[in-house]
Design a protein around this motif. Structure first.
Motif, PDB file in Angstrom:
ATOM      1  N   LYS A 194       0.784  -1.328  -0.036  1.00 27.62           N
ATOM      2  CA  LYS A 194       0.119  -0.032  -0.104  1.00 27.62           C
ATOM      3  C   LYS A 194       0.908   1.421  -0.046  1.00 27.62           C
ATOM      4  CE  LYS A 194      -3.689   2.302   2.418  1.00 27.62           C
ATOM      5  NZ  LYS A 194      -4.494   2.106   3.747  1.00 27.62           N
ATOM      6  N   PRO A 195       0.641   2.168  -0.966  1.00 32.51           N
ATOM      7  CA  PRO A 195       1.254   3.556  -1.011  1.00 32.51           C
ATOM      8  C   PRO A 195       0.695   4.393   0.174  1.00 32.51           C
ATOM      9  CG  PRO A 195      -0.073   3.390  -2.785  1.00 32.51           C
ATOM     10  CD  PRO A 195      -0.075   2.104  -2.028  1.00 32.51           C
ATOM     11  N   PHE A 196       1.490   5.427   0.479  1.00 31.86           N
ATOM     12  CA  PHE A 196       1.098   6.398   1.331  1.00 31.86           C
ATOM     13  C   PHE A 196       1.687   7.714   1.349  1.00 31.86           C
ATOM     14  CE2 PHE A 196       4.591   4.753   3.736  1.00 31.86           C
ATOM     15  CZ  PHE A 196       5.087   5.909   4.233  1.00 31.86           C
ATOM     16  N   SER A 197       0.707   8.837   1.409  1.00 28.54           N
ATOM     17  CA  SER A 197       1.459  10.049   1.558  1.00 28.54           C
ATOM     18  C   SER A 197       0.540  11.190   2.615  1.00 28.54           C
ATOM     19  CB  SER A 197       1.374  10.661   0.125  1.00 28.54           C
ATOM     20  OG  SER A 197       1.955  12.049   0.078  1.00 28.54           O
ATOM     21  N   ASN A 198       1.659  11.633   3.209  1.00 34.00           N
ATOM     22  CA  ASN A 198       1.008  12.563   4.362  1.00 34.00           C
ATOM     23  C   ASN A 198       1.651  13.847   4.455  1.00 34.00           C
ATOM     24  OD1 ASN A 198      -0.909  12.747   6.841  1.00 34.00           O
ATOM     25  ND2 ASN A 198       1.063  12.898   7.772  1.00 34.00           N
ATOM     26  N   LYS A 199       1.091  14.760   4.571  1.00 29.81           N
ATOM     27  CA  LYS A 199       1.674  16.212   4.439  1.00 29.81           C
ATOM     28  C   LYS A 199       1.993  16.749   6.043  1.00 29.81           C
ATOM     29  CE  LYS A 199       0.826  17.654  -0.059  1.00 29.81           C
ATOM     30  NZ  LYS A 199       0.622  18.781  -1.050  1.00 29.81           N
ATOM     31  N   TYR A 200       2.659  17.335   6.471  1.00 27.70           N
ATOM     32  CA  TYR A 200       2.611  18.060   7.775  1.00 27.70           C
ATOM     33  C   TYR A 200       3.346  19.542   7.533  1.00 27.70           C
ATOM     34  CZ  TYR A 200       7.738  17.140   7.390  1.00 27.70           C
ATOM     35  OH  TYR A 200       9.229  16.840   6.924  1.00 27.70           O
ATOM     36  N   ARG A 201       3.155  20.307   8.592  1.00 28.97           N
ATOM     37  CA  ARG A 201       3.503  21.670   8.637  1.00 28.97           C
ATOM     38  C   ARG A 201       3.710  22.168  10.099  1.00 28.97           C
ATOM     39  NH1 ARG A 201      -1.631  25.211   7.179  1.00 28.97           N
ATOM     40  NH2 ARG A 201      -2.863  24.045   8.563  1.00 28.97           N
ATOM     41  N   TYR A 202       4.518  23.240  10.269  1.00 30.87           N
ATOM     42  CA  TYR A 202       4.836  23.770  11.496  1.00 30.87           C
ATOM     43  C   TYR A 202       5.568  22.502  12.558  1.00 30.87           C
ATOM     44  CZ  TYR A 202       1.719  27.334   9.719  1.00 30.87           C
ATOM     45  OH  TYR A 202       1.199  28.236   8.882  1.00 30.87           O
ATOM     46  N   THR A 203       6.424  21.668  12.136  1.00 26.62           N
ATOM     47  CA  THR A 203       7.048  20.701  12.502  1.00 26.62           C
ATOM     48  C   THR A 203       8.471  20.987  12.953  1.00 26.62           C
ATOM     49  OG1 THR A 203       5.270  19.208  11.626  1.00 26.62           O
ATOM     50  CG2 THR A 203       7.336  18.115  12.721  1.00 26.62           C
ATOM     51  N   ARG A 204       8.952  20.505  14.214  1.00 32.25           N
ATOM     52  CA  ARG A 204      10.458  20.473  14.483  1.00 32.25           C
ATOM     53  C   ARG A 204      11.178  19.104  13.979  1.00 32.25           C
ATOM     54  NH1 ARG A 204      11.926  24.985  17.403  1.00 32.25           N
ATOM     55  NH2 ARG A 204      10.221  25.707  18.462  1.00 32.25           N
ATOM     56  N   LYS A 205      10.407  18.045  13.957  1.00 29.96           N
ATOM     57  CA  LYS A 205      10.982  16.868  13.896  1.00 29.96           C
ATOM     58  C   LYS A 205       9.907  16.019  13.502  1.00 29.96           C
ATOM     59  CE  LYS A 205      14.427  15.394  16.524  1.00 29.96           C
ATOM     60  NZ  LYS A 205      15.190  14.802  17.711  1.00 29.96           N
ATOM     61  N   ALA A 206      10.212  15.339  12.261  1.00 30.33           N
ATOM     62  CA  ALA A 206       9.506  14.293  11.656  1.00 30.33           C
ATOM     63  C   ALA A 206       9.987  12.817  11.594  1.00 30.33           C
ATOM     64  CB  ALA A 206       8.904  14.629  10.366  1.00 30.33           C
ATOM     65  N   LEU A 207       9.617  11.715  12.154  1.00 26.36           N
ATOM     66  CA  LEU A 207      10.248  10.827  12.092  1.00 26.36           C
ATOM     67  C   LEU A 207       9.309   9.508  11.899  1.00 26.36           C
ATOM     68  CD1 LEU A 207      12.068  10.801  15.642  1.00 26.36           C
ATOM     69  CD2 LEU A 207      12.925  11.207  13.477  1.00 26.36           C
ATOM     70  N   MET A 208       9.944   8.208  11.121  1.00 27.11           N
ATOM     71  CA  MET A 208       8.939   7.448  10.737  1.00 27.11           C
ATOM     72  C   MET A 208       9.868   5.851  11.444  1.00 27.11           C
ATOM     73  SD  MET A 208       7.907   7.965   6.821  1.00 27.11           S
ATOM     74  CE  MET A 208       9.365   8.654   6.399  1.00 27.11           C
ATOM     75  N   ARG A 209       9.254   4.943  11.614  1.00 29.07           N
ATOM     76  CA  ARG A 209       9.489   3.633  11.836  1.00 29.07           C
ATOM     77  C   ARG A 209       8.348   2.627  11.404  1.00 29.07           C
ATOM     78  NH1 ARG A 209       9.523   2.386  18.285  1.00 29.07           N
ATOM     79  NH2 ARG A 209       7.363   2.599  18.650  1.00 29.07           N
ATOM     80  N   LEU A 210       8.779   1.249  11.143  1.00 31.90           N
ATOM     81  CA  LEU A 210       7.937   0.079  10.636  1.00 31.90           C
ATOM     82  C   LEU A 210       7.591  -0.798  11.777  1.00 31.90           C
ATOM     83  CD1 LEU A 210       6.594  -0.191   8.015  1.00 31.90           C
ATOM     84  CD2 LEU A 210       8.326  -1.890   7.515  1.00 31.90           C
ATOM     85  N   CYS A 211       6.401  -0.891  11.895  1.00 28.48           N
ATOM     86  CA  CYS A 211       5.845  -2.028  13.147  1.00 28.48           C
ATOM     87  C   CYS A 211       4.836  -2.990  12.481  1.00 28.48           C
ATOM     88  CB  CYS A 211       5.291  -1.071  14.046  1.00 28.48           C
ATOM     89  SG  CYS A 211       6.244   0.232  15.015  1.00 28.48           S
ATOM     90  N   LEU A 212       4.612  -3.839  13.235  1.00 22.68           N
ATOM     91  CA  LEU A 212       3.454  -4.683  13.110  1.00 22.68           C
ATOM     92  C   LEU A 212       2.382  -4.227  13.956  1.00 22.68           C
ATOM     93  CD1 LEU A 212       4.757  -8.333  12.943  1.00 22.68           C
ATOM     94  CD2 LEU A 212       4.244  -7.001  11.187  1.00 22.68           C
ATOM     95  N   HIS A 213       1.151  -4.373  13.434  1.00 23.36           N
ATOM     96  CA  HIS A 213      -0.034  -3.641  14.037  1.00 23.36           C
ATOM     97  C   HIS A 213      -1.297  -4.840  14.107  1.00 23.36           C
ATOM     98  CE1 HIS A 213      -3.657  -1.017  13.822  1.00 23.36           C
ATOM     99  NE2 HIS A 213      -3.098  -0.741  14.865  1.00 23.36           N
ATOM    100  N   ARG A 214      -1.741  -4.854  15.204  1.00 23.83           N
ATOM    101  CA  ARG A 214      -3.083  -5.773  15.096  1.00 23.83           C
ATOM    102  C   ARG A 214      -4.449  -4.963  15.372  1.00 23.83           C
ATOM    103  NH1 ARG A 214      -3.715 -10.552  19.077  1.00 23.83           N
ATOM    104  NH2 ARG A 214      -1.882 -11.197  17.973  1.00 23.83           N
ATOM    105  N   PRO A 215      -4.979  -4.713  14.196  1.00 26.34           N
ATOM    106  CA  PRO A 215      -6.223  -3.920  14.386  1.00 26.34           C
ATOM    107  C   PRO A 215      -6.845  -3.868  15.737  1.00 26.34           C
ATOM    108  CG  PRO A 215      -6.246  -5.047  12.377  1.00 26.34           C
ATOM    109  CD  PRO A 215      -5.228  -5.699  13.192  1.00 26.34           C
ATOM    110  N   GLY A 216      -7.316  -2.693  16.299  1.00 27.97           N
ATOM    111  CA  GLY A 216      -7.695  -2.777  17.748  1.00 27.97           C
ATOM    112  C   GLY A 216      -6.820  -2.794  18.839  1.00 27.97           C
TER     113      GLY A 216
END
Length: 168
Positions: free
Chosen positions: A136-158
């Motif tokens: 799945k592709p994704f794209s998310n804009k942000y503004r007025y931010t000092r630090k933007a970080l990402m990491r990859l995880c597993l997720h169980r819905p709920g």
């Protein structure tokens, strides 16, 4: 005894291919009308807040964008994401940026009851991007931010996240 002297200093950096010569003549001769009186170099400048290089654009009031891309993995290599982030200096707000977090998440070898998701942190506020059981592709804009970080995880819905990789 009045002796006229001339001092010349020559600096050279072979690795960069840059040479600089400074001369201080005892008597200064007038420069021709069409002579270049300033020197310009196309060298990236470094932002002290982020340590990231941004190219200088003459005559532009807004700094150009900077960006970086990488591949993130979950722990145990359950999934991966090819991600990019771009950022621009936020005009009028020193040390703050606006930009985009984007990429594609791949489920790879994750258990069938878990999604692979990018967890994003904007100044400590965490949220999920691109949760998928496939690709799945994704794209998310942000503004007025000092630090933007990402990491990859597993997720169980709920539920929460687990097997997270390192922050980037």
């Amino acid at each position: 005894m009045n002796v006229r002297t001339r001092a010349t200093v020559v600096l050279s950096t072979a690795a960069l291919g840059v040479g600089l010569a400074l001369g201080a003549p005892a008597t200064a001769a007038p420069a021709p009308a069409d002579a270049v009186t300033t020197a310009a170099a196309n060298v990236p400048t470094t932002d002290t807040a982020t340590g990231l290089a941004a190219e200088a654009v003459p005559g532009a009031s807004v700094a150009p964008s900077s960006g970086a891309c990488t591949r993130l993995w979950t722990q145990r290599s359950y999934g991966y994401a090819d991600v990019c982030k771009t950022w621009y200096h936020q005009s009028g707000y020193p040390g703050r940026y606006h930009g985009t977090l984007s990429g594609t998440v791949h489920h790879y070898h994750a258990p069938s009851n878990r999604q692979v998701v990018v967890q994003a942190s904007l100044d400590g506020r965490k949220f999920l991007l691109g949760a998928t059981y496939g690709n799945k592709p994704f794209s998310n804009k942000y503004r007025y931010t000092r630090k933007a970080l990402m990491r990859l995880c597993l997720h169980r819905p709920g539920g929460g996240v687990s097997y997270c990789g390192g922050w980037w």
